[in-house]
Design an enzyme around this catalytic site. Sequence first.
Site, PDB file in Angstrom:
ATOM      1  N   ASP A  21       0.823  -1.215   0.000  1.00  0.00           N
ATOM      2  CA  ASP A  21       0.000   0.000   0.000  1.00  0.00           C
ATOM      3  C   ASP A  21       0.861   1.271   0.000  1.00  0.00           C
ATOM      4  OD1 ASP A  21      -2.673   0.469  -0.190  1.00  0.00           O
ATOM      5  OD2 ASP A  21      -3.107   0.373   1.954  1.00  0.00           O
TER       6      ASP A  21
ATOM      7  N   ASN B 149       1.217   7.476   5.459  1.00  0.00           N
ATOM      8  CA  ASN B 149       2.587   6.976   5.678  1.00  0.00           C
ATOM      9  C   ASN B 149       2.662   5.818   6.675  1.00  0.00           C
ATOM     10  OD1 ASN B 149       1.910   8.759   7.696  1.00  0.00           O
ATOM     11  ND2 ASN B 149       3.977   9.588   7.903  1.00  0.00           N
TER      12      ASN B 149
ATOM     13  N   CYS C 209       6.438  12.306   9.584  1.00  0.00           N
ATOM     14  CA  CYS C 209       6.097  13.664  10.025  1.00  0.00           C
ATOM     15  C   CYS C 209       7.135  14.243  10.973  1.00  0.00           C
ATOM     16  CB  CYS C 209       4.750  13.643  10.725  1.00  0.00           C
ATOM     17  SG  CYS C 209       4.685  12.392  12.022  1.00  0.00           S
TER      18      CYS C 209
ATOM     19  N   GLY D 243       0.510  20.919  15.379  1.00  0.00           N
ATOM     20  CA  GLY D 243      -0.661  20.210  15.883  1.00  0.00           C
ATOM     21  C   GLY D 243      -1.174  20.681  17.207  1.00  0.00           C
TER      22      GLY D 243
ATOM     23  N   LYS E 252     -11.597   7.194   8.635  1.00  0.00           N
ATOM     24  CA  LYS E 252     -11.363   7.306   7.190  1.00  0.00           C
ATOM     25  C   LYS E 252      -9.859   7.247   6.937  1.00  0.00           C
ATOM     26  CE  LYS E 252     -10.666  10.736   4.437  1.00  0.00           C
ATOM     27  NZ  LYS E 252      -9.649  10.094   3.561  1.00  0.00           N
TER      28      LYS E 252
ATOM     29  N   GLU F   8      -1.421  12.242  21.198  1.00  0.00           N
ATOM     30  CA  GLU F   8      -1.816  10.841  21.144  1.00  0.00           C
ATOM     31  C   GLU F   8      -0.854  10.067  22.038  1.00  0.00           C
ATOM     32  OE1 GLU F   8      -1.940  10.095  16.835  1.00  0.00           O
ATOM     33  OE2 GLU F   8      -4.098  10.424  16.937  1.00  0.00           O
TER      34      GLU F   8
ATOM     35  N   THR G 149      -4.940  20.742   5.815  1.00  0.00           N
ATOM     36  CA  THR G 149      -6.083  19.892   6.177  1.00  0.00           C
ATOM     37  C   THR G 149      -6.424  20.086   7.646  1.00  0.00           C
ATOM     38  OG1 THR G 149      -5.371  18.319   4.501  1.00  0.00           O
ATOM     39  CG2 THR G 149      -6.995  17.540   6.079  1.00  0.00           C
TER      40      THR G 149
ATOM     41  N   SER H 204      -6.419   7.306   4.539  1.00  0.00           N
ATOM     42  CA  SER H 204      -6.080   8.058   3.335  1.00  0.00           C
ATOM     43  C   SER H 204      -6.598   7.308   2.121  1.00  0.00           C
ATOM     44  CB  SER H 204      -4.559   8.212   3.227  1.00  0.00           C
ATOM     45  OG  SER H 204      -4.220   8.630   1.917  1.00  0.00           O
ATOM     46  N   GLU H 205      -7.010   8.057   1.119  1.00  0.00           N
ATOM     47  CA  GLU H 205      -7.493   7.431  -0.119  1.00  0.00           C
ATOM     48  C   GLU H 205      -6.379   6.632  -0.817  1.00  0.00           C
ATOM     49  OE1 GLU H 205      -7.171  10.548   0.708  1.00  0.00           O
ATOM     50  OE2 GLU H 205      -6.886  11.916  -0.980  1.00  0.00           O
TER      51      GLU H 205
ATOM     52  N   GLU I  86      -2.612  15.982  14.435  1.00  0.00           N
ATOM     53  CA  GLU I  86      -1.218  15.527  14.311  1.00  0.00           C
ATOM     54  C   GLU I  86      -0.771  15.920  12.910  1.00  0.00           C
ATOM     55  OE1 GLU I  86       0.653  14.283  16.538  1.00  0.00           O
ATOM     56  OE2 GLU I  86      -0.635  13.396  18.063  1.00  0.00           O
TER      57      GLU I  86
ATOM     58  N   GLY J 144       2.190  18.309  10.214  1.00  0.00           N
ATOM     59  CA  GLY J 144       3.519  18.158   9.638  1.00  0.00           C
ATOM     60  C   GLY J 144       4.622  18.767  10.480  1.00  0.00           C
TER      61      GLY J 144
HETATM   62  P1  NAD Z   1      -3.370  15.303   3.813  1.00  0.00           P
HETATM   63  O1  NAD Z   1      -3.610  16.446   4.725  1.00  0.00           O
HETATM   64  O2  NAD Z   1      -3.358  15.540   2.368  1.00  0.00           O
HETATM   65  O3  NAD Z   1      -4.469  14.167   4.053  1.00  0.00           O
HETATM   66  C1  NAD Z   1      -4.665  13.602   5.335  1.00  0.00           C
HETATM   67  C2  NAD Z   1      -6.057  12.993   5.388  1.00  0.00           C
HETATM   68  O4  NAD Z   1      -7.019  14.044   5.382  1.00  0.00           O
HETATM   69  C3  NAD Z   1      -6.398  12.092   4.214  1.00  0.00           C
HETATM   70  O5  NAD Z   1      -7.157  10.996   4.691  1.00  0.00           O
HETATM   71  C4  NAD Z   1      -7.255  12.990   3.331  1.00  0.00           C
HETATM   72  O6  NAD Z   1      -8.159  12.294   2.516  1.00  0.00           O
HETATM   73  C5  NAD Z   1      -7.996  13.816   4.374  1.00  0.00           C
HETATM   74  N1  NAD Z   1      -8.445  15.126   3.930  1.00  0.00           N
HETATM   75  C6  NAD Z   1      -7.899  15.929   2.989  1.00  0.00           C
HETATM   76  N2  NAD Z   1      -8.583  17.090   2.914  1.00  0.00           N
HETATM   77  C7  NAD Z   1      -9.586  17.019   3.831  1.00  0.00           C
HETATM   78  C8  NAD Z   1     -10.615  17.917   4.247  1.00  0.00           C
HETATM   79  N3  NAD Z   1     -10.756  19.117   3.690  1.00  0.00           N
HETATM   80  N4  NAD Z   1     -11.443  17.532   5.235  1.00  0.00           N
HETATM   81  C9  NAD Z   1     -11.295  16.331   5.828  1.00  0.00           C
HETATM   82  N5  NAD Z   1     -10.345  15.431   5.470  1.00  0.00           N
HETATM   83  C10 NAD Z   1      -9.490  15.775   4.481  1.00  0.00           C
HETATM   84  O7  NAD Z   1      -2.010  14.621   4.303  1.00  0.00           O
HETATM   85  P2  NAD Z   1      -1.262  13.366   3.672  1.00  0.00           P
HETATM   86  O8  NAD Z   1      -0.644  13.793   2.387  1.00  0.00           O
HETATM   87  O9  NAD Z   1      -2.158  12.184   3.687  1.00  0.00           O
HETATM   88  O10 NAD Z   1      -0.133  13.101   4.771  1.00  0.00           O
HETATM   89  C11 NAD Z   1       1.055  13.815   4.815  1.00  0.00           C
HETATM   90  C12 NAD Z   1       1.003  14.857   5.909  1.00  0.00           C
HETATM   91  O11 NAD Z   1       0.636  14.238   7.146  1.00  0.00           O
HETATM   92  C13 NAD Z   1       2.364  15.471   6.160  1.00  0.00           C
HETATM   93  O12 NAD Z   1       2.224  16.849   6.361  1.00  0.00           O
HETATM   94  C14 NAD Z   1       2.818  14.787   7.442  1.00  0.00           C
HETATM   95  O13 NAD Z   1       3.758  15.516   8.179  1.00  0.00           O
HETATM   96  C15 NAD Z   1       1.532  14.609   8.166  1.00  0.00           C
HETATM   97  N6  NAD Z   1       1.640  13.545   9.177  1.00  0.00           N
HETATM   98  C16 NAD Z   1       1.637  13.890  10.497  1.00  0.00           C
HETATM   99  C17 NAD Z   1       1.788  12.908  11.473  1.00  0.00           C
HETATM  100  C18 NAD Z   1       1.801  13.259  12.941  1.00  0.00           C
HETATM  101  O14 NAD Z   1       1.602  12.369  13.761  1.00  0.00           O
HETATM  102  N7  NAD Z   1       2.019  14.506  13.328  1.00  0.00           N
HETATM  103  C19 NAD Z   1       1.923  11.565  11.101  1.00  0.00           C
HETATM  104  C20 NAD Z   1       1.902  11.254   9.739  1.00  0.00           C
HETATM  105  C21 NAD Z   1       1.759  12.256   8.790  1.00  0.00           C
END
Ligand code: NAD
Length: 489
Positions: A96, A155, A286, A460, A178, A464, A234, A180-181, A252, A254
């Site tokens: 995945d 990730n 992250c 954030g 939900k 957690e 987001t 990630s897609e 949580e 970036g």
């Molecule tokens: P993203 O923000 O694009 O998407 C995260 C999730 O939010 C996905 O499931 C997406 O479908 C959903 N989403 C997107 N737009 C939305 C909206 N308007 N309303 C509700 N849901 C929405 O992030 P990504 O590309 O999936 O992940 C990468 C980011 O996540 C990086 O910035 C990374 O640092 C961060 N991250 C943070 C942690 C942490 O614990 N702090 C852990 C992993 C990843």
Amino acid sequence: MRAAPFTPDHSMNVIGGARCAGGGPRRTVENPATSEVLVELTDADPSDVDAAIVAARRAQPAWATLAPVERGRVLRRAADLLRDRNDELARWEVLDTGKPIREALVTDVHSAAECLEYYGGLIAAAAGEHHQLGTLTGWTRREPLGVVGAIGAWNYPLQIAAWKAAPALAAGNAVVFKPSELTPLTAVALAETLAAAGLPDGVFSVVQGGAAVGEALTGHRGIDKLTLTGSVPTGRAVMRAASAGPVPVTLELGGKSPVVVCEDAELDRAVTAAVLANFATQGEVCSNGTRVFVHSSLHGAFVDAFVDTARSLVVGDPLEPATQVGSLISDEHLDKVLDAVRSGVDDGAALRCGGGRRTDGALADGRFVDPAVFTDVADDMAIARDEIFGPVACVFSFETEDEVVERANATSYGLSAGVVTRDVDRAHRLAAALDAGVVWINTYNVTPVEVPFGGVKASGLGRENGWAGLEAVTRTKTVLFESGPLEGL
Ligand code: NAD
């Protein structure tokens, strides 16, 4: 030819305990390392999200009524079942995400299982307070919030799902998750594992899809708490949605975290910490420490050793046990990472190794980038400021502790930080001075479930894991009982 774990399967949503197709668009998800179709699925639509929340609202009160030790037993059983399937689920996670199997075998499933085990035990000990105030007795009840709407990034799909589900379920909430897609597989496996462990139908549901499904979830008035792992934009959108309730929110997000290598640091340890801080899961972490500040007295030797190590990392098929750097998640993300490398070069930083896409043989079908190390980076360059979320490290030189604290903190982010030193006083000073939710000293990117994890500033809100993770999914009710006479006005 590798067999896909799910052949064409349109029942990837789990609503009210049943696998089902969604009413949303049909789409395919690829293995990022090979571009092979991994699964075809049909996303949820707003009516599916509503059905999941209705099922959750119906199931939650009875779940909350169980004794904590009984809820905990279900979670601990699920932890055992996950561990039994470690190798299989680790492989799904690799297919995945594109991450190396050597990481997934020891990190992703284990971390999810430990979280279920931890909260499965902790909840039985989660007592309230008691205050004897003369004839007035006060006590607190720790109550579940109701239904938690949870959204994950791509990730660490299973770990993220479990970090959100375990404390919430332990406390007596229901959860609609939900993923990630881009990574739909293991949330379904978690739902099935929880069900096999005895979780009642409807208490944990999975809705598949992208931002639109996320918005249907965050905008639904049947949700009592929102929690997101994702990017800062987001996070802002989810917080805006939460304000309509208002409902509490955990974010949580970036980072652009610093690692400070002090003048007394042991060189080998500093290089190992910097490698762990930059190239695990091909840089898609992250909390990565992508700004490595090295004292000027060590800078030359550090850069040589760090570049040598980065060059030696095995980039390749994520399912090969020797692989240390796998495939980035998507073409869009690959372009973002390559653009960042280009911008560093254009801005005048020195690219000491890596940064190019692998186009040899089968790797051309994936999104493989050689680990990149930049030096001669100015603090205001885009590569020094913006989260890249790929295998791209920037190394800086510093002279004094005050200077490095100021430069390390000069960012809108504040997820984590690293310090490499043999000086105990300096370790304590820097741990206090760095703006971060987590500071690692002489190690990096370890996230035991017993201690809280989360960021400050734009990285954030809330935490957690640990006790804090339980507080985040519960509310405190104060009860006051008068056993003496009651005087009127
Ligand atoms: P993203 O923000 O694009 O998407 C995260 C999730 O939010 C996905 O499931 C997406 O479908 C959903 N989403 C997107 N737009 C939305 C909206 N308007 N309303 C509700 N849901 C929405 O992030 P990504 O590309 O999936 O992940 C990468 C980011 O996540 C990086 O910035 C990374 O640092 C961060 N991250 C943070 C942690 C942490 O614990 N702090 C852990 C992993 C990843």
